[in-house]
Design a protein around this motif. Structure first.
Motif, short mmCIF file in Angstrom:
data_model
loop_
_atom_site.label_atom_id
_atom_site.label_comp_id
_atom_site.label_asym_id
_atom_site.label_seq_id
_atom_site.Cartn_x
_atom_site.Cartn_y
_atom_site.Cartn_z
N GLN A 1 1.47 -5.54 10.91
CA GLN A 1 1.86 -4.13 10.93
C GLN A 1 2.53 -3.71 9.63
O GLN A 1 2.65 -2.53 9.34
CB GLN A 1 2.82 -3.85 12.11
N GLY A 2 2.94 -4.66 8.83
CA GLY A 2 3.60 -4.36 7.57
C GLY A 2 5.05 -3.96 7.77
O GLY A 2 5.53 -3.78 8.89
N THR A 3 5.76 -3.81 6.65
CA THR A 3 7.15 -3.38 6.69
C THR A 3 7.35 -2.33 5.59
O THR A 3 6.92 -2.53 4.45
CB THR A 3 8.12 -4.57 6.55
N GLN A 4 7.99 -1.24 5.95
CA GLN A 4 8.13 -0.10 5.04
C GLN A 4 9.30 -0.29 4.09
O GLN A 4 10.43 -0.53 4.53
CB GLN A 4 8.33 1.19 5.83
N VAL A 5 9.01 -0.17 2.80
CA VAL A 5 10.05 -0.16 1.78
C VAL A 5 10.05 1.21 1.13
O VAL A 5 9.03 1.67 0.63
CB VAL A 5 9.79 -1.25 0.71
N THR A 6 11.19 1.85 1.16
CA THR A 6 11.34 3.17 0.55
C THR A 6 12.47 3.12 -0.46
O THR A 6 13.60 2.74 -0.12
CB THR A 6 11.64 4.25 1.60
N VAL A 7 12.15 3.47 -1.70
CA VAL A 7 13.15 3.46 -2.77
C VAL A 7 13.40 4.90 -3.18
O VAL A 7 12.53 5.56 -3.75
CB VAL A 7 12.68 2.63 -3.97
N SER A 8 14.57 5.38 -2.86
CA SER A 8 14.88 6.79 -3.10
C SER A 8 16.38 6.98 -3.15
O SER A 8 17.13 6.29 -2.44
CB SER A 8 14.28 7.66 -1.99
N SER A 9 16.80 7.92 -3.98
CA SER A 9 18.22 8.26 -4.02
C SER A 9 18.52 9.44 -3.09
O SER A 9 19.66 9.87 -2.99
CB SER A 9 18.63 8.61 -5.46
N LEU B 1 -2.45 -6.41 -4.40
CA LEU B 1 -1.76 -7.69 -4.37
C LEU B 1 -0.66 -7.67 -5.41
O LEU B 1 -0.92 -7.39 -6.58
CB LEU B 1 -2.76 -8.81 -4.67
N VAL B 2 0.57 -7.96 -5.02
CA VAL B 2 1.68 -7.94 -5.97
C VAL B 2 2.21 -9.32 -6.29
O VAL B 2 2.83 -9.52 -7.34
CB VAL B 2 2.84 -7.03 -5.50
N ASP C 1 7.97 1.49 -6.24
CA ASP C 1 7.80 0.34 -5.34
C ASP C 1 7.70 0.78 -3.88
O ASP C 1 7.45 -0.06 -3.01
CB ASP C 1 8.99 -0.63 -5.49
N THR C 2 7.90 2.04 -3.62
CA THR C 2 7.80 2.55 -2.26
C THR C 2 6.40 2.33 -1.71
O THR C 2 5.40 2.74 -2.31
CB THR C 2 8.14 4.05 -2.23
N ALA C 3 6.32 1.63 -0.58
CA ALA C 3 5.02 1.28 0.01
C ALA C 3 5.27 0.53 1.30
O ALA C 3 6.40 0.13 1.61
CB ALA C 3 4.22 0.39 -0.94
N VAL C 4 4.19 0.32 2.04
CA VAL C 4 4.22 -0.62 3.16
C VAL C 4 3.79 -1.98 2.59
O VAL C 4 2.77 -2.07 1.92
CB VAL C 4 3.29 -0.19 4.30
N TYR C 5 4.58 -3.00 2.88
CA TYR C 5 4.34 -4.33 2.34
C TYR C 5 3.77 -5.23 3.43
O TYR C 5 4.24 -5.23 4.57
CB TYR C 5 5.62 -4.92 1.79
N TYR C 6 2.77 -6.01 3.05
CA TYR C 6 2.06 -6.91 3.96
C TYR C 6 1.97 -8.30 3.34
O TYR C 6 1.96 -8.45 2.12
CB TYR C 6 0.63 -6.43 4.19
N GLN D 1 0.85 -1.18 0.00
CA GLN D 1 0.00 0.00 0.00
C GLN D 1 0.89 1.23 0.00
O GLN D 1 1.63 1.47 0.96
CB GLN D 1 -0.93 0.02 1.21
N ALA D 2 0.81 1.97 -1.08
CA ALA D 2 1.56 3.21 -1.20
C ALA D 2 0.72 4.36 -0.63
O ALA D 2 -0.50 4.25 -0.56
CB ALA D 2 1.90 3.48 -2.67
N PRO D 3 1.36 5.44 -0.23
CA PRO D 3 0.62 6.57 0.33
C PRO D 3 -0.48 7.05 -0.62
O PRO D 3 -0.23 7.27 -1.81
CB PRO D 3 1.69 7.65 0.51
N GLY D 4 -1.69 7.18 -0.10
CA GLY D 4 -2.80 7.68 -0.88
C GLY D 4 -3.39 6.69 -1.86
O GLY D 4 -4.27 7.05 -2.65
#
Length: 121
Positions: A113-121, A50-51, A92-97, A42-45
């Motif tokens: 609770q999910g796990t946060q994945v953030t892809v950023s330079s 399902l991936v 791909d930045t999102a909370v993954y469940y 689930q990405a913000p907003g």
């Protein structure tokens, strides 16, 4: 009561890799093993999507957005799911469940609770 515990999320640069883990705590293997399991994000907003899903090694499905980059696997004996993510992109930045899917392809258990994945330079 089943407890889903996700881990492995992190901040990573575009093109990087991560491996997520989900443990189905308080679940016996005879319940875990037959389930169709999935990874969601689930990405913000945005709505949760399902991936990846799998029942067996020969029965895996992926969303088009992650196909060829993500690989889902499972360890039935340890009641664990994994999501190997490569060539990560900012989108791909999102909370993954993780969760199992019922016969209507809807989430079966309460969310972790999910796990946060953030892809950023």
């Amino acid at each position: 009561q089943v407890q889903l515990v996700e881990s492995g999320g992190d901040l990573v640069q575009p093109g990087g890799s991560l491996r997520l883990t989900c443990v189905a705590a308080r679940m016996i293997t005879s319940v875990f093993n037959p389930n169709l399991w999935g990874w969601y994000r689930q990405a913000p907003g945005k709505e949760r999507e399902l991936v990846a899903s799998m029942r067996t090694d020969s029965d895996r499905n992926y969303a088009d957005s992650v196909k060829g980059r993500f690989t889902m696997s499972r360890d039935n004996a340890r009641k664990r799911l994994f999501l190997q993510m490569t060539n990560l992109k900012p989108e791909d930045t999102a909370v993954y469940y993780c969760n199992a899917l019922n016969t209507a392809n809807q989430p079966k258990y309460n969310w972790g609770q999910g796990t946060q994945v953030t892809v950023s330079s």
